[in-house]
Design an enzyme around this catalytic site. Structure first.
Site, PDB file in Angstrom:
ATOM      1  N   HIS A 297     -15.334   9.199-131.281  1.00 27.34           N
ATOM      2  CA  HIS A 297     -15.080  10.023-132.560  1.00 27.34           C
ATOM      3  C   HIS A 297     -16.734  10.848-131.764  1.00 27.34           C
ATOM      4  O   HIS A 297     -16.939  11.871-132.677  1.00 27.34           O
ATOM      5  CB  HIS A 297     -15.392   9.333-133.902  1.00 27.34           C
TER       6      HIS A 297
ATOM      7  N   CYS B  25       5.838   5.307-137.737  1.00 30.76           N
ATOM      8  CA  CYS B  25       4.809   4.775-137.445  1.00 30.76           C
ATOM      9  C   CYS B  25       3.764   4.057-138.404  1.00 30.76           C
ATOM     10  O   CYS B  25       2.681   5.839-138.239  1.00 30.76           O
ATOM     11  CB  CYS B  25       4.319   4.783-135.623  1.00 30.76           C
TER      12      CYS B  25
ATOM     13  N   CYS C  40       0.368   5.641-136.802  1.00 30.97           N
ATOM     14  CA  CYS C  40       0.349   7.060-136.398  1.00 30.97           C
ATOM     15  C   CYS C  40       0.206   8.149-137.604  1.00 30.97           C
ATOM     16  O   CYS C  40       0.503   9.220-137.499  1.00 30.97           O
ATOM     17  CB  CYS C  40       1.233   7.774-135.099  1.00 30.97           C
TER      18      CYS C  40
ATOM     19  N   HIS D 256       0.599   2.359-130.255  1.00 36.25           N
ATOM     20  CA  HIS D 256      -0.097   1.091-131.041  1.00 36.25           C
ATOM     21  C   HIS D 256       0.542  -0.296-130.534  1.00 36.25           C
ATOM     22  O   HIS D 256       0.364  -0.742-131.069  1.00 36.25           O
ATOM     23  CB  HIS D 256      -0.033   1.386-132.662  1.00 36.25           C
TER      24      HIS D 256
ATOM     25  N   LYS E 187      -8.377   3.890-123.365  1.00 33.84           N
ATOM     26  CA  LYS E 187      -8.131   4.431-123.921  1.00 33.84           C
ATOM     27  C   LYS E 187      -9.527   3.556-125.218  1.00 33.84           C
ATOM     28  O   LYS E 187      -8.902   2.702-125.576  1.00 33.84           O
ATOM     29  CB  LYS E 187      -7.101   5.033-124.182  1.00 33.84           C
TER      30      LYS E 187
ATOM     31  N   LYS F 140     -10.001   1.510-131.728  1.00 33.79           N
ATOM     32  CA  LYS F 140     -10.266   0.420-132.315  1.00 33.79           C
ATOM     33  C   LYS F 140      -9.620  -1.132-132.433  1.00 33.79           C
ATOM     34  O   LYS F 140      -9.153  -2.258-131.869  1.00 33.79           O
ATOM     35  CB  LYS F 140     -10.470   0.365-133.619  1.00 33.79           C
TER      36      LYS F 140
END
Length: 524
Positions: free
Chosen positions: A24, A130, A133, A158, A305, A308
């Site tokens: 971010h 999902c 997403c 995910h 990648k 979290k």
């Protein structure tokens, strides 16, 4: 300092249920650097960032924490997202939150406009969804689960089970925009950059577009549809609209006309929403499409990648607390070709900090100012006659400034920094070759010593201006140390596009002692 040219640039709006990680931070400092460059180049610049606060994922997180969704997002934004901007030295002009009334009412206006124009209809929908997403998944992103999820369909991103949803929804006629979008990509070849991202979008659209479900009726944490309040607007539609609502779509036509269209910088995982769905929605509403969408790569840590959910997330403060915000900004923007994936490692950051910032730029600044203090009592000397080597430095500075501006126009911040760095390398070599400490021992060489130190100081003046959008804190210290703040004016008022002109630093300015710009870091 503004010219007529509008430069409106946005970050994606971030999902605040995740704590900010260096990915971010990377997007945000890239957009901030581009905005600072254009602002200092005289363009009418506006930088927007913000948070995307609706949707099912947010509602579930709030209820797991025993608070209302609004209380939950307020806490996250205040405790995690505002501090991110401060710790990375981001000078955004606006911060939009999708729960703000200004956003909600303008979203309803926009969706009503495309409904009135016949681009929305009611229908039944059943598909695998999902929650991570917030997206109904296409076939290509559905895989068979393994381990605990064996026998289930899971999200390729995910690795979590998908939910089969059946709802009466409202649909946007996205399928009608296939030809118009393909025409956009061919008539504006740099609408999507880089080339790899453009190719991906074109082939996706050529494969045919399905209509998009734009409402949800299973939960109520969202913006109600103006004509059917039993539905809330699909979180992605609500989120994309922030770019238009923040600058007054629908209620402040003057501001909207001044700023729009925008450049969007996004991570490549959300490219389709920005390069396909968003321009189609704007076309449907009769609003101009964005100026362009730039998709940058992923930050990889140990080949994974950044995310979290997979615990590879590193908080930006873990870096800024040790190395400072300028080093964070410099490292991510110079070490990775903007638009490609990049790997992060502590070793690489530490090595570049030492070599390029402390020994390269920092040492150049410290020793130039120390020599002016020692040999000229802290007063910038005038240059006498320029020799070939001095003129070569002037050419390096002019060429670097022009090349950096051309690179920034192409969103290649990494190339701009590497052009500017040619000045650092050239000046360090120039000082080594001209040996001011030897010239200082000979009174007959006094004028020559003045020329050498003026050349080094004026080169640093250009560097301070050119690097200020990338490293605002250290360049400000250098600017003050050069005495430029007193004689030329504020650093942020210097035009980056004129930084390559020679002879701006005034002889007779007083330099001030400079503490090391990039102090040595003791490795634990």
């Amino acid at each position: 300092m503004t010219s007529g040219r509008s430069f409106y640039i946005t970050t994606p709006i971030y999902y605040p249920s995740d704590v900010p990680h260096i990915g971010h931070g990377y997007t945000t400092v890239a957009v901030d650097t581009l905005a600072r460059w254009h602002r200092q180049g005289g363009d009418d610049t506006w930088m927007l960032t913000g948070t995307d606060e609706h949707g099912q994922k947010m509602m579930r997180a709030a209820s797991a924490n025993g608070v209302t969704p609004q209380e939950w997002v307020d806490k996250l934004v205040t405790e995690a997202w505002f501090p991110l901007l401060t710790s990375l030295d981001v000078a955004n002009d606006d911060f939009i939150r999708t729960t703000q009334p200004r956003h909600e009412e303008r979203v309803q206006q926009f969706v009503q406009a495309i409904y009135d124009r016949g681009y929305i209809y009611a229908g039944e929908y059943e598909a695998l969804y999902c929650v991570g997403c917030e997206e109904f998944k296409p076939e290509s992103e559905i895989v068979d689960g393994t381990g605990a999820f064996e026998g289930l369909k899971v999200c390729a991103i995910h690795s979590k089970p998908l939910e089969l949803l059946q709802e009466k929804n409202y649909f946007f006629k996205l399928s009608e925009f296939q030809d118009k979008l393909l025409e956009l990509y061919s008539s504006v070849p740099d609408f999507v950059r880089p080339e790899s991202a453009r190719n991906e979008v074109v082939s996706f659209v050529k494969n045919g577009l399905k209509d998009l479900s734009i409402s949800r009726s299973a939960f109520d944490w969202g913006i109600p549809l103006p004509w059917d309040e039993s539905h809330v607007i699909y979180v992605w539609v609500d989120a994309l609209l922030n770019y238009a609502t923040a600058i007054g779509y629908g209620t402040d036509p003057e501001d909207f006309a001044r700023r729009w269209p925008a450049y969007h910088v996004v991570g490549k995982d959300i490219l389709r929403f920005h390069a396909v769905i968003w321009p189609a929605m704007l076309m449907a509403a009769g609003v101009e499409v964005p100026r362009g969408v730039f998709a940058h790569g992923w930050l990889l840590v140990g080949g994974e990648k950044m995310s979290k959910s997979k615990l590879t997330g590193i908080a930006p403060t873990e870096i800024t607390d040790v190395f400072g915000s300028d080093a964070y900004r410099f490292y991510f923007l110079s070490a990775i070709a903007f638009g490609q994936d990049g790997s992060f490692s502590w070793e690489d950051l530490s090595a570049r900090y030492q070599a390029e910032l402390a020994n390269g730029f920092g040492n150049l600044a410290s020793r130039t100012i120390a020599m002016i203090e020692r040999y000229f009592e802290g007063i910038v000397p005038p240059a006498a006659s320029y020799l070939e080597g001095d003129l070569a430095i002037q050419k390096t500075v002019a060429d670097a400034a022009a090349a950096a501006d051309a690179a920034m126009e192409k969103f290649r911040i990494d190339e701009a920094i590497s052009s500017i760095w040619t000045i650092v390398d050239a000046l360090n070599l120039y000082i080594t070759e001209n040996e001011p400490w030897a010239l200082a021992k000979d009174d007959a060489q006094r004028a020559r010593l003045g020329t050498v130190l003026y050349t080094a100081a004026e080169g640093l003046r250009a560097l301070a201006v050119l690097l200020s959008p990338v490293m605002p804190a250290s360049t400000e210290k250098l600017w003050i140390a050069l005495g430029a703040a007193e004689t030329i004016g504020r650093l942020q008022d210097q035009n980056v596009r004129e930084a390559g002109a020679w002879g701006v630093l005034r002889p007779g300015s007083s330099v001030n002692g400079l503490a090391p710009l990039f102090p040595r870091i003791e490795q634990a």
